[in-house]
Write an enzyme that holds these catalytic residues in place. Structure first.
Site, PDB file in Angstrom:
ATOM      1  N   ASN A 106      -3.579  -3.959   3.866  1.00 36.49           N
ATOM      2  CA  ASN A 106      -2.744  -3.174   3.003  1.00 36.49           C
ATOM      3  C   ASN A 106      -3.629  -2.284   2.191  1.00 36.49           C
ATOM      4  O   ASN A 106      -3.557  -2.305   1.063  1.00 36.49           O
ATOM      5  CB  ASN A 106      -1.551  -3.797   2.339  1.00 36.49           C
ATOM      6  CG  ASN A 106      -0.556  -2.731   1.533  1.00 36.49           C
ATOM      7  OD1 ASN A 106      -0.175  -2.925   0.471  1.00 36.49           O
ATOM      8  ND2 ASN A 106      -0.466  -1.269   2.031  1.00 36.49           N
ATOM      9  N   ARG A 112      -5.250   0.936   6.707  1.00 33.27           N
ATOM     10  CA  ARG A 112      -4.386   1.772   7.479  1.00 33.27           C
ATOM     11  C   ARG A 112      -3.035   2.320   6.723  1.00 33.27           C
ATOM     12  O   ARG A 112      -2.566   3.499   6.590  1.00 33.27           O
ATOM     13  CB  ARG A 112      -4.158   1.267   8.792  1.00 33.27           C
ATOM     14  CG  ARG A 112      -5.613   1.343   9.570  1.00 33.27           C
ATOM     15  CD  ARG A 112      -5.481   0.302  10.810  1.00 33.27           C
ATOM     16  NE  ARG A 112      -5.216  -1.126  10.403  1.00 33.27           N
ATOM     17  CZ  ARG A 112      -5.059  -2.182  11.048  1.00 33.27           C
ATOM     18  NH1 ARG A 112      -5.028  -1.851  12.383  1.00 33.27           N
ATOM     19  NH2 ARG A 112      -5.186  -3.330  10.612  1.00 33.27           N
ATOM     20  N   CYS A 151       0.097  -2.713   7.891  1.00 29.57           N
ATOM     21  CA  CYS A 151      -0.925  -3.266   8.646  1.00 29.57           C
ATOM     22  C   CYS A 151      -1.438  -4.632   8.129  1.00 29.57           C
ATOM     23  O   CYS A 151      -0.409  -5.203   7.603  1.00 29.57           O
ATOM     24  CB  CYS A 151      -2.166  -2.098   8.445  1.00 29.57           C
ATOM     25  SG  CYS A 151      -2.770  -2.069   6.557  1.00 29.57           S
TER      26      CYS A 151
HETATM   27  P1  4NP Z   1      -5.946  -2.732   7.030  1.00 28.74           P
HETATM   28  O1  4NP Z   1      -7.591  -3.139   7.392  1.00 28.74           O
HETATM   29  O2  4NP Z   1      -5.417  -3.603   7.774  1.00 28.74           O
HETATM   30  O3  4NP Z   1      -6.024  -1.471   7.712  1.00 28.74           O
HETATM   31  O4  4NP Z   1      -5.904  -2.773   5.524  1.00 28.74           O
HETATM   32  C1  4NP Z   1      -8.048  -4.433   6.731  1.00 28.74           C
HETATM   33  C2  4NP Z   1      -8.184  -4.700   5.634  1.00 28.74           C
HETATM   34  C3  4NP Z   1      -8.801  -5.773   5.127  1.00 28.74           C
HETATM   35  C4  4NP Z   1      -9.162  -6.863   6.237  1.00 28.74           C
HETATM   36  C5  4NP Z   1      -8.858  -6.527   7.530  1.00 28.74           C
HETATM   37  C6  4NP Z   1      -8.194  -5.381   7.696  1.00 28.74           C
HETATM   38  N1  4NP Z   1      -9.672  -8.121   5.738  1.00 28.74           N
HETATM   39  O5  4NP Z   1      -9.976  -8.806   6.713  1.00 28.74           O
HETATM   40  O6  4NP Z   1      -9.934  -8.463   4.705  1.00 28.74           O
END
Ligand code: 4NP
Length: 154
Positions: free
Chosen positions: A10, A13, A7
């Site tokens: 990390n 998701r 994702c």
């Molecule tokens: P992930 O969610 O891709 O599902 O881990 C996110 C976690 C952090 C961020 C964006 C999406 N961020 O912008 O820090």
């Protein structure tokens, strides 16, 4: 067989997918036959535990994500893994852009591969609690599809 979930950060998701799929492998007695990992296309959360909301929602369904730490996807992952499953189109495009010429891994969108109603796992990071439940719902369903595929390939 080696499977990598990817994702953006990390911390939401892909760690959820790692924890859920490993749980299903264990229940099927296949944990030692399949290696599972997760990574992010971004580097903001390298070395960090999964998001508190992600861990709490997962724990309530019996998945322990407490040991997972963030890491960034690397060129070596395309050789080390057989299957790299992206959570959304943006992650998939990022992976295609860094894919080395000699890559062994097959790239795909996790939900699309198992024909769920949605193609992408929506990013829950800036939303409410519902988003984390939806992530779990989608990932649990797609993980059943992946488990069937893995059983056929082993
Ligand atoms: P992930 O969610 O891709 O599902 O881990 C996110 C976690 C952090 C961020 C964006 C999406 N961020 O912008 O820090």
């Amino acid at each position: 067989m080696r499977v990598l979930f990817v994702c953006l950060g990390n911390i939401c998701r892909s760690p959820t997918a790692e924890g859920v799929f490993r749980h299903k492998l264990r229940a099927a007695g296949l944990e030692c036959r399949v290696e599972v990992d997760s990574a992010g296309t971004g580097d903001w959360h390298v070395g960090k535990a999964a998001d508190t909301r992600t861990r709490r929602a997962a724990q309530l369904r019996g998945y322990d994500l407490s040991q997972l730490r963030g890491r960034q996807v690397s060129a070596a992952d395309f050789q080390a893994f057989d299957l790299i499953l992206a959570m959304d189109q943006s992650n998939l495009q990022h992976l295609k852009g860094m894919q080395p010429a000699n890559a062994k891994a097959e790239l795909d969108l996790f939900l699309r591969r198992y024909e769920l109603a949605l193609d992408e796992v929506p990013d829950p990071y800036y939303g409410g609690e519902d988003g984390f439940e939806q992530v779990l719902d989608l990932i649990e369903q797609a993980s059943d599809g992946l488990l069937n595929e893995v059983k056929g390939r082993l």
